[in-house]
Write a protein that holds these residues in place. Sequence first.
Motif, short mmCIF file in Angstrom:
data_model
loop_
_atom_site.label_atom_id
_atom_site.label_comp_id
_atom_site.label_asym_id
_atom_site.label_seq_id
_atom_site.Cartn_x
_atom_site.Cartn_y
_atom_site.Cartn_z
N UNK A 72 -5.63 -13.42 -13.37
CA UNK A 72 -5.55 -14.22 -12.16
C UNK A 72 -5.51 -13.35 -10.91
N UNK A 73 -4.85 -12.22 -10.99
CA UNK A 73 -4.80 -11.31 -9.85
C UNK A 73 -6.19 -10.81 -9.50
N UNK A 74 -6.97 -10.44 -10.52
CA UNK A 74 -8.35 -10.03 -10.26
C UNK A 74 -9.15 -11.16 -9.62
N UNK A 102 -0.39 -9.52 -8.19
CA UNK A 102 0.35 -8.26 -8.06
C UNK A 102 -0.47 -7.10 -7.48
N UNK A 103 -1.76 -7.31 -7.20
CA UNK A 103 -2.55 -6.26 -6.57
C UNK A 103 -2.10 -6.08 -5.12
N UNK A 104 -2.36 -4.90 -4.56
CA UNK A 104 -1.93 -4.63 -3.19
C UNK A 104 -2.47 -5.68 -2.22
N UNK A 105 -3.74 -6.05 -2.39
CA UNK A 105 -4.35 -7.05 -1.50
C UNK A 105 -3.64 -8.39 -1.58
N UNK A 114 5.98 -9.97 -0.10
CA UNK A 114 5.96 -9.02 1.01
C UNK A 114 7.20 -9.08 1.89
N UNK A 115 7.93 -10.20 1.87
CA UNK A 115 9.15 -10.27 2.67
C UNK A 115 10.21 -9.29 2.15
N UNK A 120 5.16 -8.51 6.76
CA UNK A 120 3.94 -9.27 7.00
C UNK A 120 2.92 -8.48 7.80
N UNK A 121 1.69 -8.40 7.30
CA UNK A 121 0.61 -7.73 8.01
C UNK A 121 0.14 -8.60 9.17
#
Length: 410
Positions: A72-74, A102-105, A114-115, A120-121
């Motif tokens: 699913x991450x892919x 779970x990938x960086x993206x 990310x919190x 947050x980007x």
Amino acid sequence: MYDEKGRQYLDCINNVAHVGHCHPDIVKAAHEQNQLLNTNSRYLHDNLVDYAERLSKTLPEKLCTFYFLNSGSEANDLALRMARQYTKHKDVIVLDHAYHGHLTSLIDISPYKFRNLEGQKEWVHVAPVPDTYRGIYREDHEDSVTAYANEVRSIIEQAHTRGRKIAAFFAESLPSVGGQIIPPAGYFQKVAEHVHKAGGIFIADEIQVGFGRAGKHFWAFQLQGEDFIPDIVTMGKPIGNGHPIACVAATKEVAEAFAATGVEYFNTFGGNPVSCAVGLAVLDVIEKEHLQAHATEVGNFLMELLNQQKIKHPIIGDVRGIGLFIGVDLIKDQAERTPATAEAEYLITRLKEEYILLSTDGPGRNVLKFKPPMCFSMEDAKFVVDTIDKILTDMEKQCLSQQETSSCFT
């Protein structure tokens, strides 16, 4: 499920083992194809075409191009790439407390993660979860659908004032980690209208909730109505009943823009003969065992039993769900709806001692989440709810004896 000592556990949360742990039809399909051939997808094989064709019959005709992957991450990472290539924009709108992989993206577009990490980007925008029980617009609001959709519109307008452009609105069709949320019908349509107007696309993440779990429909996004079709749908987890396979389904327009880069998309194992044989077997079992109808029937029964417990136990603030996707929101008080986090943790620990596997989700970790294998039965439902009733009764007696007004389980 069974532990190393042979003790039997009732699994109420494993949405990966979609049609049941070690279903013989799935095991057989994988074994038979393994005996014939398994290789990377540079070698053409009928299973890939046959599976794509079968899968296409479950989706709106507009979603006609398929990419096969391993997880699913892919799938979500590829969907993000495709959205940016199609729109030529970068920014993404996500729902609060969402988790997409779970990938960086994907950590970057998952507030749930990310919190607690790097934050947050600037290209990520977080919209309120359309939760009508404890969200900013609740069940007494005159038009929560429009109100929540207008929050997305406001985010887009604010982004535009800073010169930023929206590539995609990325959302689980039924937010799971966010607390087993059922978005009100019509919300996605209104959001898609705002996002498309801004030049972005709508990505429906079905990784947790697809393949008939909603009962009434094969895909959870279809709960919004026949007039709603995402631009991209991502699939994982239940697609292979535990075997690593995933898929991205996209419109022709999005797929052609992605191909126009001239950079070949290739996935070594995605769409291999064994994975596709397993995927076909999963679709066969869902159809043969009438698991969509089963999810509706058992899910309605489980909801009915849980609502009876809601009347009996004040700690149960809300019971919500569809098919075999159900959440039980535990609260400390009816007025404030304060999450009963410690009580929820105590309850699931006690359930495990009774050989029942259940878990919690939501920002307050107070929502009991039911996402069992689709073979979950009426008898299973009654057994679980009877056990919950017994434990909650014990908890209430314990609190009464201690004469405490705050949590007895911290």
